[in-house]
Design an enzyme around this catalytic site. Structure first.
Site, PDB file in Angstrom:
ATOM      1  N   GLN A  86       0.832  -1.204   0.000  1.00  0.00           N
ATOM      2  CA  GLN A  86       0.000   0.000   0.000  1.00  0.00           C
ATOM      3  C   GLN A  86       0.872   1.263   0.000  1.00  0.00           C
ATOM      4  O   GLN A  86       0.603   2.223   0.719  1.00  0.00           O
ATOM      5  CB  GLN A  86      -0.942  -0.005   1.194  1.00  0.00           C
ATOM      6  CG  GLN A  86      -2.128  -0.941   1.044  1.00  0.00           C
ATOM      7  CD  GLN A  86      -3.123  -0.451  -0.003  1.00  0.00           C
ATOM      8  OE1 GLN A  86      -3.203   0.733  -0.321  1.00  0.00           O
ATOM      9  NE2 GLN A  86      -3.873  -1.390  -0.563  1.00  0.00           N
ATOM     10  N   SER A  87       1.883   1.289  -0.846  1.00  0.00           N
ATOM     11  CA  SER A  87       2.829   2.407  -0.879  1.00  0.00           C
ATOM     12  C   SER A  87       2.201   3.666  -1.472  1.00  0.00           C
ATOM     13  O   SER A  87       1.757   3.674  -2.628  1.00  0.00           O
ATOM     14  CB  SER A  87       4.055   2.013  -1.702  1.00  0.00           C
ATOM     15  OG  SER A  87       4.861   3.136  -1.983  1.00  0.00           O
ATOM     16  N   ASN A  88       2.193   4.743  -0.701  1.00  0.00           N
ATOM     17  CA  ASN A  88       1.775   6.048  -1.216  1.00  0.00           C
ATOM     18  C   ASN A  88       2.756   6.554  -2.263  1.00  0.00           C
ATOM     19  O   ASN A  88       2.372   7.178  -3.250  1.00  0.00           O
ATOM     20  CB  ASN A  88       1.694   7.068  -0.078  1.00  0.00           C
ATOM     21  CG  ASN A  88       0.720   6.672   1.003  1.00  0.00           C
ATOM     22  OD1 ASN A  88      -0.400   6.252   0.728  1.00  0.00           O
ATOM     23  ND2 ASN A  88       1.133   6.793   2.263  1.00  0.00           N
ATOM     24  N   ALA A  90       4.620   4.778  -4.319  1.00  0.00           N
ATOM     25  CA  ALA A  90       4.432   4.069  -5.590  1.00  0.00           C
ATOM     26  C   ALA A  90       3.260   4.685  -6.361  1.00  0.00           C
ATOM     27  O   ALA A  90       3.338   4.926  -7.571  1.00  0.00           O
ATOM     28  CB  ALA A  90       4.187   2.591  -5.329  1.00  0.00           C
TER      29      ALA A  90
END
Length: 347
Positions: A86-88, A90
């Site tokens: 859930q990388s912001n 990325a």
């Protein structure tokens, strides 16, 4: 605290660094009157870096203005980065690449080991794919930047020009975004005639805190920064931030301005681990949503706010002081954690 007095010997010129201006800046600086009254402690203000635009906003937009300018300068046709599922970072990298007409490939690390379908496919992951990015999954515990370079070499062998960005966009180039944010914040504080006792924010990959420390020190603002850690122990977090802050200061031509005591992290609010909210995280998310209409995220800003709330309750920050909370964004990730909130409602 006394009003800010800028040391003109330490004026940093960022105009010499390539930059593509896509973020919605300046972001608002506004009071949290309801939260301040609820806690009965310092006057709390919020710097709304969740409002930077670029795929729902967040702190990575500032970093990417400098990083993606470097990518464009080398005529990259693909940009690659890595982060947690859930990388912001990325998600915002994918959005920036879409705006520039570049391909984007992401390596997503399974740091939480969650089998929840919402976590694995909704939230930031959904937006990654909507922006046209391709993704590969990786198990936890790998050297993700090494993985990144290995995959980049495969694309380069097929005649693609690939620009790689480390996790979180946290290198001296990315940290320039938060040197610039320090300039912006100091200007707002002076205009509003605020005497700020501390800036508090969630700290993870180190770039946001390193840039803020460098910028605020370079301006001789007298404003300390407190990072609330989201992943690693305090000693490791402070070492990571200090190293990057010194590299960033050297990059802007002021190599001797950052000292050990300038970098402070509190890692008492990490909870079970990275991406795993503690009870205090959930309380902070619910509190801000209920009394201020502001959404935090379960990975970064929720833990950062939990730290601020906890420190106010224990008397570290007191009535008569002024604290600025830097909101790093990330509320899109809430949709990957839906079950956590519905389970609590049921209970």
């Amino acid at each position: 605290m006394t009003a800010i007095k800028i040391n003109r010997k330490h004026v940093m010129n960022l105009s010499k660094f390539p930059r593509i201006r896509l973020a919605h800046l300046p972001t608002p600086l506004e009071p949290l009157r309801n939260l301040s009254a609820e806690l009965g402690g310092p006057e709390i203000w919020i710097k709304r870096d969740d409002c930077t635009g670029l795929s729902t906003g967040g702190n990575k937009a500032r970093k990417l203005e400098f990083l993606m300018a470097e990518a464009a300068a080398v005529k990259a046709d693909m940009v690659m980065t890595q982060g947690a599922t859930q990388s912001n970072h990325a998600r915002q990298t994918a959005a920036f690449a879409a705006r520039l007409g570049m391909k984007c490939h992401l390596l997503l690390e399974d740091r939480t080991k969650s089998n929840n379908e919402q976590y694995r496919t909704n939230g930031n992951v959904l937006l990654d794919h909507l922006h046209g990015a391709t993704t590969e999954d990786r198990p936890s515990g790998l050297d993700m930047n090494a993985e990144l370079e290995a995959v980049a070499e495969k694309f380069r062998s097929k005649s693609q020009t690939v620009y790689t960005i480390p996790g979180g966009g946290s290198n001296p180039t990315g940290a320039l975004g938060y040197v610039d944010c320090a300039f912006e914040l100091v200007g707002q504080v002076k205009e509003m005639n605020l005497a700020v006792d501390s800036v508090v924010h969630a700290t993870g990959s180190a770039g946001t805190q390193a840039g803020l420390v460098t910028g605020l020190k370079g301006l001789n603002s007298g404003i300390p920064v407190l990072g609330i850690g989201v992943r690693v122990p305090r000693e490791q977090q402070e070492a990571n931030v200090l190293k990057l802050a010194r590299e960033t200061a050297a990059k802007v031509g002021l190599p001797d301005i950052v000292h050990d005591e300038d970098v402070v992290a509190n890692c008492d609010y990490v909870g079970p681990g990275y991406g795993l909210p503690a009870d205090s995280t959930i309380e902070a998310i619910r509190m801000l949503a209920r009394i201020e209409g502001i959404l935090l995220d379960p990975v970064y800003s929720g833990k950062g706010m939990a730290g601020l709330i906890g420190l106010i309750r224990e008397g570290t920050f007191k009535k008569g002081q002024t604290v600025v909370f830097l909101h790093t964004g990330g509320s899109t990730a809430l949709f990957g954690y839906q079950s956590l909130f519905t389970e609590q409602e049921a209970a």
